[in-house]
Design a protein around this motif. Structure first.
Motif, PDB file in Angstrom:
ATOM      1  N   ILE A 199     -13.240 -17.629  -7.114  1.00 20.67           N
ATOM      2  CA  ILE A 199     -12.799 -16.243  -7.314  1.00 20.67           C
ATOM      3  C   ILE A 199     -13.748 -15.266  -6.628  1.00 20.67           C
ATOM      4  O   ILE A 199     -13.325 -14.237  -6.094  1.00 20.67           O
ATOM      5  N   LYS A 200     -15.037 -15.587  -6.570  1.00 25.30           N
ATOM      6  CA  LYS A 200     -15.984 -14.736  -5.847  1.00 25.30           C
ATOM      7  C   LYS A 200     -15.637 -14.701  -4.358  1.00 25.30           C
ATOM      8  O   LYS A 200     -15.687 -13.643  -3.717  1.00 25.30           O
ATOM      9  N   ALA A 201     -15.276 -15.856  -3.792  1.00 29.11           N
ATOM     10  CA  ALA A 201     -14.893 -15.905  -2.381  1.00 29.11           C
ATOM     11  C   ALA A 201     -13.604 -15.141  -2.136  1.00 29.11           C
ATOM     12  O   ALA A 201     -13.453 -14.464  -1.107  1.00 29.11           O
ATOM     13  N   LEU A 202     -12.652 -15.236  -3.065  1.00 27.77           N
ATOM     14  CA  LEU A 202     -11.363 -14.560  -2.899  1.00 27.77           C
ATOM     15  C   LEU A 202     -11.503 -13.043  -3.001  1.00 27.77           C
ATOM     16  O   LEU A 202     -10.754 -12.298  -2.352  1.00 27.77           O
ATOM     17  N   VAL A 203     -12.435 -12.582  -3.792  1.00 30.25           N
ATOM     18  CA  VAL A 203     -12.594 -11.142  -4.005  1.00 30.25           C
ATOM     19  C   VAL A 203     -13.593 -10.533  -3.016  1.00 30.25           C
ATOM     20  O   VAL A 203     -13.340  -9.478  -2.425  1.00 30.25           O
ATOM     21  N   ALA A 225     -19.630 -16.937  -2.068  1.00 30.00           N
ATOM     22  CA  ALA A 225     -19.724 -18.224  -2.755  1.00 30.00           C
ATOM     23  C   ALA A 225     -21.032 -18.905  -2.398  1.00 30.00           C
ATOM     24  O   ALA A 225     -21.586 -18.715  -1.308  1.00 30.00           O
ATOM     25  N   GLU A 226     -21.530 -19.723  -3.313  1.00 24.77           N
ATOM     26  CA  GLU A 226     -22.733 -20.498  -3.028  1.00 24.77           C
ATOM     27  C   GLU A 226     -22.432 -21.477  -1.890  1.00 24.77           C
ATOM     28  O   GLU A 226     -21.325 -22.023  -1.805  1.00 24.77           O
ATOM     29  N   PRO A 227     -23.404 -21.707  -0.997  1.00 24.45           N
ATOM     30  CA  PRO A 227     -23.164 -22.556   0.190  1.00 24.45           C
ATOM     31  C   PRO A 227     -22.555 -23.914  -0.133  1.00 24.45           C
ATOM     32  O   PRO A 227     -21.704 -24.406   0.618  1.00 24.45           O
ATOM     33  N   MET A 228     -22.955 -24.535  -1.255  1.00 25.28           N
ATOM     34  CA  MET A 228     -22.481 -25.877  -1.553  1.00 25.28           C
ATOM     35  C   MET A 228     -20.980 -25.929  -1.836  1.00 25.28           C
ATOM     36  O   MET A 228     -20.367 -27.010  -1.804  1.00 25.28           O
ATOM     37  N   TYR A 229     -20.353 -24.774  -2.116  1.00 25.49           N
ATOM     38  CA  TYR A 229     -18.926 -24.757  -2.446  1.00 25.49           C
ATOM     39  C   TYR A 229     -18.054 -24.266  -1.294  1.00 25.49           C
ATOM     40  O   TYR A 229     -16.829 -24.362  -1.367  1.00 25.49           O
ATOM     41  N   ARG A 230     -18.656 -23.737  -0.246  1.00 29.08           N
ATOM     42  CA  ARG A 230     -17.870 -23.046   0.783  1.00 29.08           C
ATOM     43  C   ARG A 230     -16.893 -23.957   1.508  1.00 29.08           C
ATOM     44  O   ARG A 230     -15.733 -23.584   1.743  1.00 29.08           O
ATOM     45  N   SER A 231     -17.345 -25.139   1.883  1.00 28.50           N
ATOM     46  CA  SER A 231     -16.462 -26.051   2.613  1.00 28.50           C
ATOM     47  C   SER A 231     -15.240 -26.425   1.787  1.00 28.50           C
ATOM     48  O   SER A 231     -14.102 -26.414   2.291  1.00 28.50           O
ATOM     49  N   VAL A 276      -7.446 -14.253   3.557  1.00 30.85           N
ATOM     50  CA  VAL A 276      -7.799 -14.445   2.146  1.00 30.85           C
ATOM     51  C   VAL A 276      -9.308 -14.486   1.963  1.00 30.85           C
ATOM     52  O   VAL A 276      -9.850 -13.884   1.039  1.00 30.85           O
ATOM     53  N   LEU A 277      -9.994 -15.194   2.855  1.00 27.11           N
ATOM     54  CA  LEU A 277     -11.434 -15.374   2.685  1.00 27.11           C
ATOM     55  C   LEU A 277     -12.256 -14.230   3.261  1.00 27.11           C
ATOM     56  O   LEU A 277     -13.483 -14.300   3.321  1.00 27.11           O
ATOM     57  N   SER A 278     -11.567 -13.155   3.677  1.00 28.01           N
ATOM     58  CA  SER A 278     -12.290 -11.926   4.041  1.00 28.01           C
ATOM     59  C   SER A 278     -12.527 -11.051   2.822  1.00 28.01           C
ATOM     60  O   SER A 278     -13.272 -10.072   2.882  1.00 28.01           O
ATOM     61  N   GLY A 279     -11.891 -11.419   1.705  1.00 27.22           N
ATOM     62  CA  GLY A 279     -12.066 -10.658   0.468  1.00 27.22           C
ATOM     63  C   GLY A 279     -10.897  -9.739   0.194  1.00 27.22           C
ATOM     64  O   GLY A 279     -10.056  -9.468   1.052  1.00 27.22           O
ATOM     65  N   LEU A 280     -10.830  -9.239  -1.029  1.00 28.06           N
ATOM     66  CA  LEU A 280      -9.750  -8.355  -1.464  1.00 28.06           C
ATOM     67  C   LEU A 280     -10.144  -6.916  -1.153  1.00 28.06           C
ATOM     68  O   LEU A 280     -11.143  -6.413  -1.691  1.00 28.06           O
ATOM     69  N   PRO A 281      -9.417  -6.225  -0.282  1.00 27.52           N
ATOM     70  CA  PRO A 281      -9.829  -4.878   0.140  1.00 27.52           C
ATOM     71  C   PRO A 281     -10.003  -3.914  -1.032  1.00 27.52           C
ATOM     72  O   PRO A 281      -9.152  -3.848  -1.929  1.00 27.52           O
ATOM     73  N   ALA A 304      -1.615 -15.632  -5.192  1.00 28.78           N
ATOM     74  CA  ALA A 304      -1.563 -14.334  -5.871  1.00 28.78           C
ATOM     75  C   ALA A 304      -2.536 -13.345  -5.230  1.00 28.78           C
ATOM     76  O   ALA A 304      -2.190 -12.174  -5.003  1.00 28.78           O
ATOM     77  N   ILE A 305      -3.741 -13.810  -4.917  1.00 31.27           N
ATOM     78  CA  ILE A 305      -4.722 -12.930  -4.283  1.00 31.27           C
ATOM     79  C   ILE A 305      -4.246 -12.522  -2.895  1.00 31.27           C
ATOM     80  O   ILE A 305      -4.417 -11.367  -2.473  1.00 31.27           O
ATOM     81  N   LEU A 306      -3.631 -13.455  -2.142  1.00 35.51           N
ATOM     82  CA  LEU A 306      -3.076 -13.106  -0.834  1.00 35.51           C
ATOM     83  C   LEU A 306      -1.999 -12.031  -0.972  1.00 35.51           C
ATOM     84  O   LEU A 306      -1.971 -11.051  -0.202  1.00 35.51           O
ATOM     85  N   ASN A 307      -1.121 -12.190  -1.956  1.00 36.11           N
ATOM     86  CA  ASN A 307      -0.068 -11.193  -2.165  1.00 36.11           C
ATOM     87  C   ASN A 307      -0.659  -9.835  -2.552  1.00 36.11           C
ATOM     88  O   ASN A 307      -0.162  -8.792  -2.107  1.00 36.11           O
ATOM     89  N   MET A 308      -1.691  -9.848  -3.361  1.00 30.58           N
ATOM     90  CA  MET A 308      -2.349  -8.595  -3.732  1.00 30.58           C
ATOM     91  C   MET A 308      -3.039  -7.973  -2.519  1.00 30.58           C
ATOM     92  O   MET A 308      -3.025  -6.738  -2.346  1.00 30.58           O
TER      93      MET A 308
END
Length: 672
Positions: free
Chosen positions: A378-382, A388-394, A411-416, A503-507
């Motif tokens: 959710i941190k990466a999406l927002v 996100a912590e490096p170990m989870y990015r891939s 999506v991974l640019s964040g929620l404007p 959902a985040i993409l649609n938002m």
């Protein structure tokens, strides 16, 4: 024989809430005395009802929406020992026996052993023969169908009419509503950013003292019982912030419990999210483990959130046995007893055996790992993948690519224009608080569907996302978010990954549709410091609007100072019934309304609406009127009246353009 109406017709006529089918949340209920919820709780109830029912459209069956506001934990296997215990119980052919109201003693003994291993201790025990070396016995425990039912029973047992139960804001809104449905009054202790959204013991003490003082003043002339603050609901970990008070916060927990203990205020310690604290070395610490605090503490445990068994609805309560007796009595009077299988499952999950702790460690290592990953998702999406912590990015990139393909980068640019509140990263649970305040004042227009939305408040925020992406979530009002000017959403990041990502993409796409040209002002509730400017606007407004209508001697006698003093003196009484339009610190206009007027056939009144003369013609008056009308609708009002002087043609035309009709006249003397 005279038959006036069929029984079912009469029942439907007398119970409006069952006349039509509802898709979504059922009717949220009302106070046990039939009165309206107090304004604080009413706001929560209306916000939850709006999310769960009102915002949804008639196409919900054919075209399901995306619900980001649910309370379901992550899809995960239920705790194995609880399942095994239930299967074994069902195979023993003992289903023919009714269970005891208090629960089986062998189950309660398992729960007691667990509690004592976790550190529970009663330093002021009774002298019964079965009290053990920790000052406890099975009579300190009972269980029921969910902590929600137990919470209801606790409140109805400890609170008399007029008593107050204090809870934090943010909070679990449905529990706050339950306080008033059970017969008590709910009040909110705001959690502040500067306190990292943790309970401040000094503020807690001051709030309890202020409420008790107000109740003493209100009831001092009455005979009999004087209401008081009877309990403080301490949700640890907090729902929805995920903040944890563990052994590292021992001193803070001691101070909280000491404040309550010294004032005769029970602590209701809700620990249902305890075992999904992300830091296994600092899980939420029960106040019942602090020496000297057990008898003043009522602790709640459950299987639903932490043990992935929400479907079962099972919880137990730990308290002084006098409280437990009262709860057992409530259970007997209301439902006779709880299903024995609930106790069996609780005993399988909460016991002191080596096997239990071995299974527990393995189970929660995996489950906590899943929740920490979900938090990073959710941190990466927002905020973008770098949040996100490096170990989870891939892993996150792979999961997002699988869900949305070519839209992965977007999506991974964040929620404007969306962020997390400062000092608020979850340490437990599965809820994220999102700050949408930067969208405030932005506009959305869809000519084909005739949709025009200005995001002025959380209802319009929800309307916007539902109209553009069929996405909904709980808003700040539903959780008593302490900063009223902010637009807040509570999002569950435990839902299916693909569903969350889409959902985040649609938002994201919806936000790009907004017109960025905002009005240069906002509308909010008035504050004490606004009163002087409001007084100037009223005096200037009268002199501007009523010149040649009201005598000049009367208008010339209007005084800034006197009007300011009147407004300041009445602020506390009317502060919830005044909206102001402000640009920075400048007040541009205001509206005052009354939800309970003494006017025949009208259930609400717009008492006044004034605009600074230099701001007339910019649409501010219309926006204040719309804000007022929406508030009346939230209060359940249907027909609002406003009085105008018959010679004030500009005002009459203004209200007629907004749909008003002349329906009543009266005589009034103003001035000479």
């Amino acid at each position: 024989m005279l038959v006036k109406a069929s029984a079912i017709d009469r029942f439907a006529r007398e119970n409006e809430e069952v006349r039509e089918r509802r898709f979504g949340l059922p009717y949220i209920g009302k106070r046990s005395d039939g009165e309206d919820f107090n304004p604080t709780v009413d706001k929560i109830a209306r916000a939850i009802d709006y999310y769960g029912y009102e915002v949804r459209d008639e196409n919900i069956v054919e075209n399901p929406d995306t619900d980001l506001g649910s309370g379901n934990p992550v899809c995960f296997k239920p705790f194995p020992l609880a399942v095994e215990a239930m299967i074994k119980s069902l195979q023993e052919e003992l289903m023919y026996r009714y269970p005891y109201t208090e629960g089986a003693d062998d189950i309660r003994k398992k729960l007691l052993d667990y509690l004592e291993k976790e550190g529970f201790v009663n330093t002021s025990p009774y002298s019964y023969d079965d009290i053990d070396e920790k000052g406890l016995s099975v009579h300190n425990i009972t269980f029921s169908v969910s902590t929600s039912v137990l919470f209801n029973q606790i409140i109805s047992a400890i609170a008399k009419e007029g008593d107050v139960v204090l809870t934090t804001g943010p909070n679990y809104g449905l529990f706050t509503i339950r306080i008033e449905r059970a017969g008590a009054e709910a009040e909110i202790l705001p959690l502040d950013k500067e306190d990292n959204f943790l309970v401040n013991p000094e503020k807690l003490a001051n709030t309890i003292d202020q409420i008790n003082s107000s109740l003493q003043q209100a009831y001092h002339r009455r005979k009999g019982y004087v209401p008081r603050v009877v309990a403080f609901l301490n949700t640890n970990p907090n729902n929805p912030t995920g903040k944890v008070m563990g052994k590292k916060e021992y001193d803070l927990l001691y101070q909280i419990s000491d404040v309550c203990n010294k004032r005769g205020v029970f602590v209701i310690d809700d620990l249902v999210y305890r075992d999904i604290t992300y830091d296994k070395d600092n899980v939420a610490l029960p106040i019942g483990t602090i020496p000297g605090m057990f008898r003043n503490t009522i602790s709640l445990f459950g299987l639903s959130k932490s043990y992935s068994m929400a479907n079962l609805r099972a919880g137990f309560v730990v308290a002084d046995e006098i409280i437990i007796r009262a709860i057992i009595n409530k259970t007997f009077q209301e439902m006779d007893s709880s299903p024995a299988l609930i106790g069996v499952a609780l005993g399988g999950a909460f016991n002191a055996t080596e096997e239990r702790y071995k299974v527990y460690d393995k189970y929660f290592k995996e489950l906590r790992g899943e929740y920490v990953y979900r938090l990073n998702l959710i941190k990466a999406l927002v905020n973008g993948i770098d949040a996100a912590e490096p170990m989870y990015r891939s892993k996150i990139v792979d999961v997002v690519r699988k869900a949305v393909g070519d839209d992965t980068a977007k999506v991974l640019s964040g929620l404007p224009m969306v962020d997390f509140p400062k000092n608020l990263e979850p340490e437990s649970g599965f809820f994220a608080i999102l700050d949408f305040t930067k969208l405030k004042g932005m506009k959305y227009h869809d000519k084909k569907k005739n949709i025009n939305i200005v995001i002025r408040d959380e209802a319009e925020l929800l309307n916007f996302f539902y109209a553009t992406s069929r996405t909904r979530f709980l808003v700040g009002e539903s959780i008593s978010w302490p900063y009223e000017e902010e637009l807040i959403g509570r999002v569950n990041y435990a839902i299916e990954e693909e569903k969350l990502i889409k959902a985040i993409l649609n938002m994201h796409n919806a936000i790009l549709l907004l017109d960025p040209n905002k009005d240069d002002y906002v509308i909010r509730k008035n504050r004490y410091e606004d009163q002087e400017q409001m007084a100037h606007i009223k005096v200037d407004g009268w002199k501007n609007a009523y010149d040649r209508i009201i005598s000049s001697s009367y208008l010339n006698a209007l005084n800034y100072k006197e009007q300011t003093e009147r407004y300041q003196a009445s602020f506390e009484e009317y502060k919830d019934y005044v909206f102001v339009a402000v640009r920075g610190d400048e007040v541009l206009g205001y509206s005052c309304f009354n939800p309970t007027p003494n006017v025949d056939n009208f259930d609400s009144e717009l008492v006044s609406l004034y605009i600074k003369p230099t701001e007339i013609g910019r649409g501010i008056g219309t926006e204040l009127f719309i804000a007022t009308r929406k508030q009346m609708i939230k209060f359940g009002k249907k027909n609002m009246i406003v009085w105008c002087l018959s010679d004030n043609e500009n005002a009459i035309r203004f209200y007629e353009k907004l749909g008003g009709k002349i329906v009543k006249t009266k005589d009034a003397k103003i001035g000479d």
